[in-house]
Design a protein around this motif. Structure first.
Motif, PDB file in Angstrom:
ATOM      1  N   GLY A   1       0.905  -1.142  -0.055  1.00  0.00           N
ATOM      2  CA  GLY A   1       0.017  -0.012   0.096  1.00  0.00           C
ATOM      3  C   GLY A   1       0.700   1.241  -0.071  1.00  0.00           C
ATOM      4  O   GLY A   1       0.528   2.379  -0.692  1.00  0.00           O
ATOM      5  N   ASN A   2       1.981   1.174   0.618  1.00  0.00           N
ATOM      6  CA  ASN A   2       2.826   2.363   0.757  1.00  0.00           C
ATOM      7  C   ASN A   2       3.543   2.668  -0.343  1.00  0.00           C
ATOM      8  O   ASN A   2       3.744   3.667  -0.864  1.00  0.00           O
ATOM      9  N   ALA A   3       3.864   1.456  -1.312  1.00  0.00           N
ATOM     10  CA  ALA A   3       4.492   1.742  -2.487  1.00  0.00           C
ATOM     11  C   ALA A   3       3.410   2.214  -3.562  1.00  0.00           C
ATOM     12  O   ALA A   3       3.930   3.150  -4.533  1.00  0.00           O
ATOM     13  N   CYS A   4       2.232   1.823  -3.594  1.00  0.00           N
ATOM     14  CA  CYS A   4       1.096   2.424  -4.478  1.00  0.00           C
ATOM     15  C   CYS A   4       1.032   3.898  -4.029  1.00  0.00           C
ATOM     16  O   CYS A   4       1.018   4.720  -5.119  1.00  0.00           O
ATOM     17  N   ARG A   5       1.109   4.364  -2.648  1.00  0.00           N
ATOM     18  CA  ARG A   5       0.978   5.639  -2.428  1.00  0.00           C
ATOM     19  C   ARG A   5       2.283   6.432  -3.083  1.00  0.00           C
ATOM     20  O   ARG A   5       2.107   7.626  -3.572  1.00  0.00           O
ATOM     21  N   CYS A   6       3.632   6.024  -2.888  1.00  0.00           N
ATOM     22  CA  CYS A   6       4.664   6.698  -3.303  1.00  0.00           C
ATOM     23  C   CYS A   6       4.604   6.749  -5.110  1.00  0.00           C
ATOM     24  O   CYS A   6       5.061   7.894  -5.626  1.00  0.00           O
ATOM     25  N   ALA A   7       4.034   5.833  -5.607  1.00  0.00           N
ATOM     26  CA  ALA A   7       3.671   5.734  -7.105  1.00  0.00           C
ATOM     27  C   ALA A   7       2.920   6.819  -7.465  1.00  0.00           C
ATOM     28  O   ALA A   7       3.011   7.480  -8.737  1.00  0.00           O
ATOM     29  N   LEU A   8       2.008   7.104  -6.665  1.00  0.00           N
ATOM     30  CA  LEU A   8       1.003   8.266  -7.187  1.00  0.00           C
ATOM     31  C   LEU A   8       1.316   9.550  -6.597  1.00  0.00           C
ATOM     32  O   LEU A   8       0.497  10.650  -6.848  1.00  0.00           O
ATOM     33  N   SER A   9       2.609   9.621  -5.909  1.00  0.00           N
ATOM     34  CA  SER A   9       3.227  11.152  -5.611  1.00  0.00           C
ATOM     35  C   SER A   9       3.189  12.060  -6.800  1.00  0.00           C
ATOM     36  O   SER A   9       3.760  11.489  -7.953  1.00  0.00           O
ATOM     37  N   THR A  10       2.766  13.205  -6.675  1.00  0.00           N
ATOM     38  CA  THR A  10       2.766  14.221  -7.881  1.00  0.00           C
ATOM     39  C   THR A  10       4.199  14.629  -7.996  1.00  0.00           C
ATOM     40  O   THR A  10       4.630  14.933  -9.229  1.00  0.00           O
ATOM     41  N   LEU A  11       5.194  14.196  -7.171  1.00  0.00           N
ATOM     42  CA  LEU A  11       6.835  14.552  -7.530  1.00  0.00           C
ATOM     43  C   LEU A  11       6.978  13.655  -8.713  1.00  0.00           C
ATOM     44  O   LEU A  11       7.971  13.906  -9.400  1.00  0.00           O
ATOM     45  N   ARG A  12       6.691  12.430  -8.760  1.00  0.00           N
ATOM     46  CA  ARG A  12       6.925  11.397  -9.876  1.00  0.00           C
ATOM     47  C   ARG A  12       6.350  12.194 -11.146  1.00  0.00           C
ATOM     48  O   ARG A  12       6.742  11.601 -12.317  1.00  0.00           O
ATOM     49  N   ARG A  13       5.320  12.859 -11.254  1.00  0.00           N
ATOM     50  CA  ARG A  13       4.656  13.208 -12.552  1.00  0.00           C
ATOM     51  C   ARG A  13       4.937  14.855 -12.704  1.00  0.00           C
ATOM     52  O   ARG A  13       4.160  15.333 -13.597  1.00  0.00           O
ATOM     53  N   LEU A  14       5.828  15.498 -12.298  1.00  0.00           N
ATOM     54  CA  LEU A  14       5.967  16.884 -12.459  1.00  0.00           C
ATOM     55  C   LEU A  14       6.562  17.053 -13.883  1.00  0.00           C
ATOM     56  O   LEU A  14       7.411  16.236 -14.201  1.00  0.00           O
ATOM     57  N   PRO A  15       6.082  18.098 -14.378  1.00  0.00           N
ATOM     58  CA  PRO A  15       6.467  18.005 -15.978  1.00  0.00           C
ATOM     59  C   PRO A  15       7.960  18.392 -15.950  1.00  0.00           C
ATOM     60  O   PRO A  15       8.884  18.919 -14.952  1.00  0.00           O
ATOM     61  N   THR A  16       8.666  18.121 -17.190  1.00  0.00           N
ATOM     62  CA  THR A  16      10.117  17.841 -17.145  1.00  0.00           C
ATOM     63  C   THR A  16      10.668  19.524 -17.034  1.00  0.00           C
ATOM     64  O   THR A  16      11.721  19.839 -16.085  1.00  0.00           O
ATOM     65  N   GLU A  17       9.961  20.435 -17.102  1.00  0.00           N
ATOM     66  CA  GLU A  17      10.415  21.980 -17.087  1.00  0.00           C
ATOM     67  C   GLU A  17      10.611  22.255 -15.498  1.00  0.00           C
ATOM     68  O   GLU A  17      11.898  22.733 -15.070  1.00  0.00           O
ATOM     69  N   ILE A  18       9.674  21.690 -14.881  1.00  0.00           N
ATOM     70  CA  ILE A  18       9.740  22.140 -13.447  1.00  0.00           C
ATOM     71  C   ILE A  18      10.786  21.210 -12.613  1.00  0.00           C
ATOM     72  O   ILE A  18      11.588  21.768 -11.851  1.00  0.00           O
ATOM     73  N   MET A  19      11.083  20.018 -13.066  1.00  0.00           N
ATOM     74  CA  MET A  19      11.777  19.126 -12.530  1.00  0.00           C
ATOM     75  C   MET A  19      13.382  19.734 -12.737  1.00  0.00           C
ATOM     76  O   MET A  19      14.086  19.545 -11.944  1.00  0.00           O
ATOM     77  N   SER A  20      13.584  20.016 -14.092  1.00  0.00           N
ATOM     78  CA  SER A  20      14.751  20.777 -14.602  1.00  0.00           C
ATOM     79  C   SER A  20      15.085  21.872 -13.446  1.00  0.00           C
ATOM     80  O   SER A  20      16.213  22.254 -13.029  1.00  0.00           O
ATOM     81  N   GLU A  21      14.202  22.917 -13.198  1.00  0.00           N
ATOM     82  CA  GLU A  21      14.438  24.155 -12.310  1.00  0.00           C
ATOM     83  C   GLU A  21      14.643  23.194 -10.865  1.00  0.00           C
ATOM     84  O   GLU A  21      15.512  23.977 -10.423  1.00  0.00           O
ATOM     85  N   ILE A  22      13.870  22.454 -10.189  1.00  0.00           N
ATOM     86  CA  ILE A  22      14.159  21.755  -9.211  1.00  0.00           C
ATOM     87  C   ILE A  22      15.595  21.592  -9.136  1.00  0.00           C
ATOM     88  O   ILE A  22      16.197  21.866  -8.159  1.00  0.00           O
ATOM     89  N   PHE A  23      16.276  20.784 -10.021  1.00  0.00           N
ATOM     90  CA  PHE A  23      17.489  20.206 -10.234  1.00  0.00           C
ATOM     91  C   PHE A  23      18.427  21.502  -9.985  1.00  0.00           C
ATOM     92  O   PHE A  23      19.588  21.332  -9.372  1.00  0.00           O
ATOM     93  N   SER A  24      18.140  22.331 -10.915  1.00  0.00           N
ATOM     94  CA  SER A  24      19.045  23.742 -10.913  1.00  0.00           C
ATOM     95  C   SER A  24      19.180  24.260  -9.459  1.00  0.00           C
ATOM     96  O   SER A  24      20.410  24.768  -8.876  1.00  0.00           O
ATOM     97  N   GLN A  25      18.183  24.517  -8.846  1.00  0.00           N
ATOM     98  CA  GLN A  25      17.937  25.153  -7.679  1.00  0.00           C
ATOM     99  C   GLN A  25      18.774  24.267  -6.521  1.00  0.00           C
ATOM    100  O   GLN A  25      19.096  24.920  -5.538  1.00  0.00           O
TER     101      GLN A  25
END
Length: 508
Positions: A68-92
């Motif tokens: 159940g915890n694995a399912c919740r992690c898989a549904l985390s919005t962090l996994r589905r953030l757009p590439t542009e936002i993830m790139s900015e997070i990485f830079s920061q």
């Protein structure tokens, strides 16, 4: 223990989960269809666990909770953030201000971003900006017991940076064979150099000679060297059309020719004389340290400089050779045995400038006549700092008190006093000093009705030899309620308007 009646339910849940292993057992983002499947699987798992709450938990029950915890992690919005936002997070997230961060340490960012999941790896490898900040400190790697970085690691970083402008910070306090190899690996990308800093030996600096005429983007250059030069003048940075900032600690800066007339900011450490200002015709911010050898007996023809706005210098003697009519900020830092404030006063009078900020650090202030000359020479002063030094504090405070017959620094709005634990103030007479201090503050705060005078807006009282008496603290609190910004050792200086921060900090 689960009952036999639940076997079919268990098997069905595990079968559905196994079809989603590529999501549940990784950090990869799910597709829309997989999100639908995982949500329904999680719902059924929670219902299944709820139906068996009354049974003693065994290993299977804990496995379902983990699923159940694995399912919740898989549904985390962090996994589905757009590439542009993830790139900015990485830079920061790059720890550029962390002293032990090394680009070539693959246990550091940005390398670690690529270890999380295949999607993160794809984003990290495609985000060229991540790889355009190159910091190499071989000394820190050596102290940490880590092996010398392989050249292949640096080449990999350069390849991933693509055609992005590069910021390079290269330090090696103990030169090795690897130093030259790493420097040589950087040379083919010199046309991408934007902001570079080298803290290396003279001999290794000479490896950079081939970059001459291949620095179209270079904007700022810092060079700190040790050892002896073997080739005399190094022309590597002589042609850099975009260079605007330079910081040198190489002795005579002319052994490293650069397009001096382009610079707007220059910091020179242990420079031999003011002669460098002849070439810095467009400089706005200038910081010079001369060392203890600089003597007032040295010839100092007056240099007129019309673009300089901010000057930091560690020898008041050198001011005899300068005239700066547009100067706004002056910071003097020195360790003189006797008062030399008259050199500063003469410089200000000669320059006829409207000085806004004066910062005195570790300066001797023990001559009343010299101090009066200085304060009279700076009537436009808005910010005044005295930090450490041999200071006769009661003399300074008395001269800053506003009376009907005395008003030095009529425009003063911010006063910053850093006494220091070795201020020389006697504990037995501290109450008298504190009363004098409060008298000065009140005299400058209650002047709004007097024509031609500015009210004191902010006061910083730092590193007091001992706390102010309670009655004075109460009086300061009253002034705060009336609008005075008050800062002491217990509070931040957010209420103190900052002087422009560059080179030495205004708090130094």
């Amino acid at each position: 223990m689960m009952t036999d009646d639940s076997e079919s339910g268990q098997v069905g849940l595990w079968r559905r989960a196994s079809s989603l292993d590529h999501i549940l057992q990784t950090n990869n983002p799910p597709s829309d269809h997989e999100i639908y499947e995982i949500r329904h699987l999680l719902r059924d798992i929670e219902q299944y666990i709820g139906a068996h709450d009354n049974h003693p938990k065994d290993s299977e029950a804990y496995q379902f909770e983990d699923l159940g915890n694995a399912c919740r992690c898989a549904l985390s919005t962090l996994r589905r953030l757009p590439t542009e936002i993830m790139s900015e997070i990485f830079s920061q997230a790059l720890p550029l201000d962390r002293g032990d961060w090394n680009t070539l340490d693959i246990t550091n960012e940005p390398w670690t971003f690529a270890y999380v999941s295949s999607s993160w790896r794809a984003i990290a490898l495609a985000h060229q900006e991540l790889w355009s900040f190159i910091r190499i400190d071989l000394g820190i790697l050596h102290q940490a017991g880590k092996p010398e970085p392989a050249i292949a690691v640096l080449l990999c970083v350069l390849q991933r940076s693509g055609d992005r402008p590069l910021s390079i910070d290269f330090t090696d306090n103990v030169p090795t064979r690897r130093t030259k190899e790493l420097l040589l690996a950087l040379l083919p990308n010199s046309r991408q150099w934007l902001d570079v800093k080298f803290s290396i030996s003279f001999q290794d600096l000479e490896v950079l000679s081939p970059v001459r005429e291949h620095l179209p983007l270079l904007r700022s250059l810092e060079v700190y060297t040790y050892g002896n030069s073997t080739s005399g003048v190094l022309h590597a940075f002589e042609k850099a059309p975009c260079l605007r900032e330079a910081s040198f600690s190489v002795g005579d800066p002319h052994i490293l020719p650069i397009p001096w007339s382009q610079l707007t900011t220059f910091r020179g450490s242990l420079v031999p004389s003011l002669a460098v200002l002849h070439d810095l015709s467009q400089v706005v911010d200038c910081s010079l340290t001369f060392g203890m050898w600089y003597s007032m007996t040295l010839p100092a023809p007056v240099i007129q400089h019309h673009t300089m706005r901010r000057l930091q210098i560690d020898s008041v003697y050198a001011l005899d050779g300068l005239k700066a009519p547009h100067l706004e900020v002056l910071h003097i830092s020195g360790h003189q045995i006797w008062s030399q404030l008259h050199y500063i006063a003469s410089f200000l009078q000669r320059s006829c400038c409207s000085l806004q900020s004066l910062l005195l650090t570790s300066v001797t202030i023990n001559d009343r006549r010299d101090l009066v000359l200085l304060l009279e020479a700076a009537p436009s002063l808005v910010f005044f700092q005295v930090r450490y030094g041999v200071v006769v504090w009661d003399m300074l405070l008395r001269l800053l008190i506003v009376t009907r017959s005395q008003c030095l620094l009529p425009d003063l709005r911010t006063l910053r006093l850093v006494f220091g634990k070795k201020s020389g103030l006697s504990n037995t007479t501290w109450d008298a000093y504190a009363s004098l201090l409060l008298n000065m503050i009140e005299s400058r705060f209650y002047v709004a009705e007097r024509e031609g005078l500015s009210r004191l807006e902010s006061i910083a009282l730092l590193e007091l030899p001992q706390p102010l008496p309670s009655e004075h603290t109460t009086s300061l609190a009253k002034l705060e309620k009336l609008g005075l910004g008050v800062v002491d050792d217990a509070g931040s200086e957010r209420n103190i308007p900052p002087v422009v921060l560059w080179a030495w900090s205004s708090t130094n």
